[in-house]
Design a protein around this motif. Structure first.
Motif, short mmCIF file in Angstrom:
data_model
loop_
_atom_site.label_atom_id
_atom_site.label_comp_id
_atom_site.label_asym_id
_atom_site.label_seq_id
_atom_site.Cartn_x
_atom_site.Cartn_y
_atom_site.Cartn_z
N TYR A 505 -2.04 4.51 -0.97
CA TYR A 505 -0.79 3.87 -0.58
C TYR A 505 -1.02 2.54 0.15
O TYR A 505 -0.10 1.74 0.29
CB TYR A 505 0.04 4.80 0.31
CG TYR A 505 -0.54 5.00 1.69
CD1 TYR A 505 -0.25 4.12 2.73
CD2 TYR A 505 -1.41 6.06 1.95
CE1 TYR A 505 -0.79 4.29 3.98
CE2 TYR A 505 -1.96 6.23 3.20
CZ TYR A 505 -1.65 5.35 4.21
OH TYR A 505 -2.21 5.51 5.45
N TYR A 506 -2.25 2.29 0.64
CA TYR A 506 -2.53 1.06 1.39
C TYR A 506 -3.74 0.38 0.77
O TYR A 506 -4.82 0.96 0.67
CB TYR A 506 -2.81 1.39 2.86
CG TYR A 506 -3.09 0.19 3.72
CD1 TYR A 506 -2.08 -0.41 4.47
CD2 TYR A 506 -4.36 -0.37 3.79
CE1 TYR A 506 -2.32 -1.52 5.26
CE2 TYR A 506 -4.61 -1.50 4.57
CZ TYR A 506 -3.60 -2.05 5.31
OH TYR A 506 -3.83 -3.16 6.08
N LEU A 527 1.95 3.10 -4.32
CA LEU A 527 1.55 2.08 -3.36
C LEU A 527 2.72 1.69 -2.45
O LEU A 527 3.83 1.42 -2.91
CB LEU A 527 1.05 0.83 -4.09
CG LEU A 527 -0.46 0.67 -4.28
CD1 LEU A 527 -0.75 -0.64 -4.99
CD2 LEU A 527 -1.21 0.73 -2.97
N LEU A 528 2.43 1.64 -1.15
CA LEU A 528 3.42 1.20 -0.17
C LEU A 528 3.07 -0.17 0.40
O LEU A 528 3.96 -0.93 0.79
CB LEU A 528 3.51 2.21 0.98
CG LEU A 528 3.92 3.64 0.65
CD1 LEU A 528 3.89 4.50 1.90
CD2 LEU A 528 5.30 3.67 0.01
N ASN A 529 1.78 -0.49 0.48
CA ASN A 529 1.32 -1.70 1.14
C ASN A 529 0.26 -2.38 0.26
O ASN A 529 -0.77 -1.79 -0.05
CB ASN A 529 0.73 -1.35 2.51
CG ASN A 529 0.45 -2.56 3.37
OD1 ASN A 529 1.17 -2.83 4.33
ND2 ASN A 529 -0.60 -3.32 3.05
N LEU A 530 0.50 -3.63 -0.12
CA LEU A 530 -0.44 -4.38 -0.94
C LEU A 530 -0.59 -5.79 -0.37
O LEU A 530 0.40 -6.51 -0.21
CB LEU A 530 0.05 -4.45 -2.39
CG LEU A 530 -0.82 -5.27 -3.36
CD1 LEU A 530 -2.24 -4.72 -3.43
CD2 LEU A 530 -0.19 -5.29 -4.75
N LEU A 547 5.95 -1.83 -9.23
CA LEU A 547 5.67 -1.05 -8.02
C LEU A 547 6.99 -0.82 -7.27
O LEU A 547 7.29 -1.47 -6.27
CB LEU A 547 4.65 -1.78 -7.15
CG LEU A 547 3.33 -2.12 -7.85
CD1 LEU A 547 2.41 -2.89 -6.92
CD2 LEU A 547 2.64 -0.86 -8.36
N LEU A 550 6.83 0.02 -3.46
CA LEU A 550 6.13 -0.90 -2.56
C LEU A 550 7.08 -1.41 -1.48
O LEU A 550 8.20 -1.84 -1.75
CB LEU A 550 5.57 -2.08 -3.36
CG LEU A 550 4.49 -2.90 -2.65
CD1 LEU A 550 3.22 -2.07 -2.48
CD2 LEU A 550 4.17 -4.17 -3.44
N LEU A 553 4.44 -6.55 0.75
CA LEU A 553 3.68 -7.34 -0.22
C LEU A 553 3.35 -8.70 0.38
O LEU A 553 4.24 -9.46 0.77
CB LEU A 553 4.48 -7.52 -1.51
CG LEU A 553 3.83 -8.40 -2.59
CD1 LEU A 553 2.48 -7.82 -3.04
CD2 LEU A 553 4.77 -8.56 -3.80
N LEU A 573 11.14 -2.94 -1.53
CA LEU A 573 10.43 -4.00 -0.82
C LEU A 573 11.18 -4.40 0.45
O LEU A 573 12.36 -4.75 0.42
CB LEU A 573 10.25 -5.21 -1.72
CG LEU A 573 9.12 -6.17 -1.33
CD1 LEU A 573 7.78 -5.46 -1.34
CD2 LEU A 573 9.08 -7.37 -2.28
#
Length: 875
Positions: A505-506, A527-530, A547, A550, A553, A573
C-alpha cells in the motif's frame, strides 16, 4: 486460505489488538492511561504521571471515594500481601509491554509525507508485537480491563486523592486526615517542600507522585513512609536525596527523572525490594559499587546522564532485565557484562562505543539490543549466540559489513542498519524467516539479493539512499510486504515485481531515474501512497489513473506538461503534488477530483486559474506559488473550504494587489503572499477571523489597515522587508501573536531597534508611551494655533480641515473669545478624525499641512520650535 487472506487476517488481528487495548486505556478510571505514561517515562525519559492509582467516583472536593464498594469486615494480612504482590507483578509486566511499543515507535528515521492509515499502523507495529507473545499482551490488557470494570485499580478497599494541577504551593493539610489515603497525586503544582504536612497523615501512603513541582530536595521525613511502594518525584529541581530514603524498605518503584542529581544517592543501596529505578536525565558521572545491593532490581534507566564508563557494578544485579544507558559518553563495555544472565533489553544508543566486548554475546536471553549513534566498525560473528534476539538496531555507526552468522538469530523480527557504510547484505540473510522489518537506508548497497524472496514474513523493506539500480523480480514472492522505501537510488525502470504484491500500500521511488510507468501498475489497486518525486517522467501516465484507491500521489519535480482526462477515475485521491513540472496552463482535469484536499502546483508557468476550480469542494491546502499570474486569481476566493493558501512568488511574476474578495475565505488559517510587490493589504482583511499565520515579507506594504487589528487568532506574523514606517498602537489587540518579524522596514514608530527583539510586549509598551507623548504635543499645538491664529486664517483652516463651523463661531461679535472657539473647533475635528481611525501622529501631520497651505507661517515657526524642544525632553 490464500496468501492475501493470510496477510489481511494477520493485519486485522494486529489492528484489533491495538484497538482493544486503546479502548481499555481511554475510559475511566484514569489509572490505565496514567500508568502507561509513567512507565513510558522509565523507558524514554519522558514526563510521567501517577501510576497504579485508583479513581472511584469523584466528590465535590476533588477526592475520589468508593466507600460504597468497601468489603465488610477486615481482610487478613496475608490477603493484603498477596494483592500487593499481584499488583506489583502486573505493573512490571505492563511496564515491559509499554516499553516495547514506545522505544521502537520512536526509532523511525524517515518520515512519511502522508498520514498513517490503519493498515500502515498495523504494518509498523507488527514486528514489535512479536517481542512479547500475544498471550502476554492480551493477558495484560485483560487484567487492566477487569480492574477498570471494578472501578478500582487494585482492590476495593483503597482510597485515592488526586490533586493534580490545582495550583498548590504547599503540601495539603486537612484533606489528608483520612487514614485510608494510600494513593496521593500532587503532580503539576508548585510545591517546594513538605512543610505543613503532618507526617502522621501520610504513614499509610503506598504511592506518592510529586512530579513537575518545585522540589529542591526530599525531606528527611520521607523515612516515615514505611508503606511506600512507588515514589515519583521526576521533573523537579532535586539535587540531593537524603540518606533517610534508605528506610523505605517496601519501595518497589522509584522515579527521579529530569532532576539535577550529580551524585548517586547513597541511601538507595539499602532498598533491597526495589524493582524499577529511573534516574534518567540527571547529571550523574559515577555509579558507586554499593548499587550491587539492589538484588531485586529488574529495570534500570540511566539515560542522558554524563557517564563516561559502563559502571561494572551494574553487571552484578542478578535480576536485571532491562538496562537503558542511552545518551551517555560510554566508550567500551566491561568483560563483567557477561554476568547479566537475565538481561533481555539493552539500550546503548548515542554513546561513544567503538567496539563491543565479546562477552556481551554471552547474554543468551537478549531480546532487544539498540546501538544507534555510536562508532562501531565491526560486529562479532558471535552474534550467532543471540538465539532469542527480536530487535537489533545498529543505525548511524561505521559498519562496513554484517557478519554472516547473523542468520543464526532465527527469532529476529526487526533489523535496522541505516546510516552505515554497508556495500552488501549478508548472503544468508534469507534464513531470517521471522524477519518482518528490514531497514538499510543511507548505505552503499548496490543490489538487493534475489534470495530476499525467501523472507516470507517481511512486511517492510527500506533501502532509501543507496546506489541500487534495479529490484529483483523475485521480490514478488514476498507476499506480505505492505511498505517499500527505495527513494534516492539509481533505479531507471519501475520494478514490475512490486506490482504483483497484493498487500503493498506504500511505495516510495523519490529521487530516481524512472521515465516510464509500466502497465503492470494497473494491478496495484490496493496502493494508497505512491511517490515518484524527482524522476524523469515526461507524461502523467494513464496507467496511474487505474489506481482508484490511491490517496497520496507525488509527481513533483518531473517534466509533466498535462494531465489525462481519465484522472477523474482516481476518486480516492486526497493529495496531489505536481510542483516543479512544465505546466503552462492550469490542468483543468484535476478539478474533477472531488475528494482532493491538498494540491501543489508551485514552480510552474501557469498564468491563470479556471473557474472550474470551485468544483474542488473539499480542498484545504493549495500551493500555487512561483507561477506567472498576471493578477491574483480571483477564482480562488470561491474556495470556501480552503485553510492554507500559498501564492508567494520568489521565482514567479510579482503580484501588485490583493482583491477585496479575499475576505470570502472565512476558513483560511494560513496565508503566504511573500515575495511579491503588493502595496497594501485589503481594508477588509479583518474578516479572515480564522487566520493563524500570515507571511507577507518582501513586499511594498506601507501601512496596516484598521481591520487588521481584528485578527484575534493570529499567532505568526512576518512583515519583514516592506515599507512600514509606523505600527498601529492597537496592535496589542492581537493578543494571540507569538511570532513577529518587522525586520528591514523603515520604521520610525517604533524605531527598528525596538522591533529587533521581536517581542510584542516591548513594541506595545513603546507605542503606548509614544501615543501619550503625541497626545500632549498635539494639545500644545492646538494651544499655539488658538493663541496665534487670525479670524481670517481660522475660516481658511476650517475649510482645509473640512470643518463645518456655524456663523456665530465665525462672527467677530461672538461672546466667546477667538482662542476658545478655535480650541473647540480643533477638538471637534480631532474627535471626528479619531472616529475615522486616524492616529494622533496623522492628525498632527494633517494639521501642519493645512497651516502651511493657508500661509500661517508664524504659527508654523512656533510649532517647529515646539517639535525641536520636545525632541530634547520627556513628558
Amino acid at each position: 486460505m490464500s496468501e492475501k487472506e493470510n496477510t489481511s487476517e494477520e493485519l486485522e488481528d494486529t489492528t484489533g489488538l491495538f484497538s482493544t487495548e486503546s479502548r481499555s486505556w481511554s475510559v475511566e478510571p484514569e489509572f490505565i492511561k496514567e500508568t502507561s505514561n509513567l512507565l513510558e517515562e522509565v523507558c524514554v525519559g519522558k514526563s510521567s504521571n501517577q501510576i497504579c492509582g485508583t479513581y472511584p467516583r469523584n466528590d465535590k472536593f476533588g477526592m475520589y471515594d468508593d466507600t460504597s464498594t468497601l468489603s465488610p469486615g477486615n481482610k487478613s494480612k496475608k490477603d493484603e500481601e498477596q494483592r500487593s504482590k499481584k499488583h506489583d507483578e502486573q505493573t512490571l509486566q505492563f511496564f515491559e509491554t509499554i516499553t516495547i511499543y514506545d522505544s521502537l515507535q520512536s526509532k523511525s528515521d524517515i518520515s512519511q509525507s502522508s498520514p498513517l492509515s490503519i493498515t500502515e499502523m498495523a504494518a509498523e507495529y507488527q514486528p514489535f508485537i512479536g517481542f512479547l507473545s500475544h498471550e502476554t499482551l492480551e493477558t495484560t490488557s485483560s487484567q487492566l480491563s477487569e480492574e477498570n470494570q471494578k472501578g478500582l485499580g487494585l482492590e476495593s478497599d483503597n482510597f485515592t486523592v488526586n490533586l493534580k494541577a490545582k495550583g498548590l504551593q504547599e503540601f495539603p493539610k486537612d484533606i489528608l486526615k483520612s487514614k485510608s489515603v494510600k494513593y496521593l497525586y500532587l503532580d503539576g503544582n508548585q510545591i517546594k517542600n513538605f512543610k505543613g504536612a503532618d507526617s502522621g497523615d501520610l504513614l499509610g501512603l503506598e504511592i506518592l507522585s510529586l512530579q513537575e513541582n518545585g522540589l529542591l530536595s526530599l525531606p528527611p521525613e520521607i523515612q516515615l513512609f514505611h508503606n511506600l511502594r512507588i515514589l515519583n518525584v521526576s521533573h523537579n529541581q532535586i539535587s540531593h536525596i537524603p540518606k533517610e530514603i534508605s528506610q523505605l524498605g517496601n519501595i518497589r518503584q522509584l522515579f527521579l527523572n529530569n532532576n539535577c542529581i550529580e551524585n548517586f544517592p547513597s541511601g538507595l543501596k539499602s532498598l533491597g525490594n526495589l524493582e524499577i529505578l529511573s534516574l534518567a536525565k540527571n547529571k550523574l558521572r559515577h555509579i558507586p559499587d554499593t548499587l550491587s545491593g539492589l538484588k531485586n532490581l529488574k529495570v534500570l534507566n540511566l539515560e542522558y546522564n554524563q557517564l563516561t564508563i559502563f559502571p561494572k557494578v551494574l553487571c552484578f544485579l542478578p535480576k536485571l532485565i532491562s538496562l537503558i544507558l542511552t545518551g551517555n559518553l560510554i566508550s567500551s563495555l566491561p568483560k563483567e557484562i557477561r554476568e547479566l544472565k537475565n538481561l533481555e533489553k539493552l539500550l546503548l544508543d548515542h554513546n561513544k562505543l567503538t567496539f563491543l566486548a565479546v562477552e556481551i554475546f554471552q547474554l543468551l536471553k537478549m531480546k532487544e539490543l539498540q546501538l544507534t549513534g555510536n562508532k562501531l566498525e565491526v560486529i562479532s560473528h558471535k552474534i550467532e549466540n543471540f538465539k532469542e534476539l527480536r530487535i537489533l538496531i545498529l543505525d548511524k555507526n561505521l559498519l562496513k559489513e554484517v557478519p554472516e552468522k547473523i542468520s543464526h538469530c532465527v527469532m529476529l523480527e526487526y533489523l535496522s542498519l541505516s546510516c552505515n557504510k554497508l556495500m552488501e547484505l549478508p548472503k544468508n540473510i534469507y534464513k531470517l524467516k521471522n524477519l518482518r522489518k528490514l531497514r538499510v537506508n543511507t548505505n552503499n548497497i548496490v543490489r538487493i539479493p534475489e534470495d530476499i524472496s525467501h523472507l516470507n514474513n517481511i512486511i517492510s523493506l527500506e533501502f532509501s539512499g543507496n546506489i541500487i539500480t534495479d529490484i529483483p523480480i523475485e521480490v514478488k514472492n514476498c507476499k506480505k510486504i505492505t511498505k517499500v522505501e527505495l527513494s534516492y537510488n539509481k533505479i531507471m525502470y519501475f520494478p514490475v515485481g512490486l506490482c504483483a504484491l497484493d498487500s503493498l500500500y506504500y511505495l516510495n521511488f523519490n529521487g530516481n531515474y524512472i521515465s516510464e510507468i509500466p502497465v503492470d501498475i494497473s494491478f496495484s489497486k490496493q496502493l494508497l501512497n505512491l511517490e515518484l518525486n524527482k524522476n524523469k517522467l515526461l507524461i502523467f501516465s494513464e496507467h496511474l489513473c487505474s489506481l482508484t484507491n490511491l490517496e497520496y500521489l507525488d509527481l513533483g519535480k518531473n517534466q509533466i506538461r498535462k494531465i489525462p482526462p481519465s484522472i477523474s477515475n482516481m476518486v480516492s485521491l486526497q493529495v496531489l503534488i505536481l510542483c516543479c513540472n512544465k505546466f503552462e496552463v492550469f490542468p483543468i482535469e484535476v478539478c474533477t477530483l472531488e475528494n482532493l484536499q491538498v494540491l501543489d502546483l508551485s514552480i510552474n508557468q501557469i498564468q491563470n486559474v479556471p473557474s472550474d476550480i470551485c468544483n474542488l469542494k473539499r480542498i484545504q491546502k493549495l500551493n500555487i506559488s512561483s507561477n506567472q499570474f498576471m493578477y491574483f486569481p480571483i477564482e480562488l476566493c470561491r474556495l470556501q473550504s480552503l485553510e492554507e493558501l500559498n501564492i508567494s512568488q520568489i521565482n514567479g511574476r510579482k503580484l501588485t494587489r490583493l482583491p477585496e474578495e479575499l475576505s470570502n475565505l472565512t476558513q483560511l488559517k494560513r496565508l503566504d503572499i511573500s515575495d511579491n510587490a503588493i502595496r497594501e493589504i485589503p481594508r477588509n482583511i479583518g474578516e479572515l477571523r480564522s487566520l493563524v499565520s500570515l507571511n507577507a515579507y518582501n513586499n511594498q506594504i506601507s501601512y496596516l489597515p484598521p481591520s487588521f487589528l481584528c485578527l484575534n487568532d493570529l499567532q505568526q506574523l512576518n512583515l519583514s522587508g516592506n515599507n512600514l514606517t509606523a505600527l498601529p498602537i492597537g496592535i496589542h489587540n492581537l493578543f494571540s501573536l507569538k511570532e513577529i518579524n518587522f525586520d528591514d522596514n523603515p520604521l520610525l514608530r517604533p524605531p527598528m531597534e525596538i522591533c529587533k527583539g521581536k517581542q510584542l510586549y516591548t513594541i506595545v509598551h513603546y507605542l503606548q508611551r509614544a501615543d501619550q507623548r503625541d497626545e500632549k504635543i498635539l494639545e500644545k499645538i492646538f494651544i499655539i494655533v488658538a493663541n496665534n491664529i487670525t479670524i481670517t486664517n481660522f475660516k481658511y483652516l476650517c475649510q482645509k480641515l473640512n470643518l463645518a463651523i456655524s456663523e456665530t463661531d465665525m462672527s467677530t461679535k461672538s461672546p466667546v473669545s477667538l482662542s476658545e472657539r478655535v480650541l473647540q473647533a480643533l477638538h471637534k475635528w480631532k474627535t471626528e478624525s479619531i472616529n475615522l481611525s486616524l492616529t494622533t501622529a496623522a492628525l498632527r501631520d494633517q494639521l501642519t499641512r493645512a497651516l502651511t497651505m493657508i500661509g500661517a507661517y508664524e504659527i508654523m515657526d512656533k510649532i517647529t520650535a515646539l517639535k525641536l524642544f520636545t525632541c530634547a525632553i520627556k513628558f
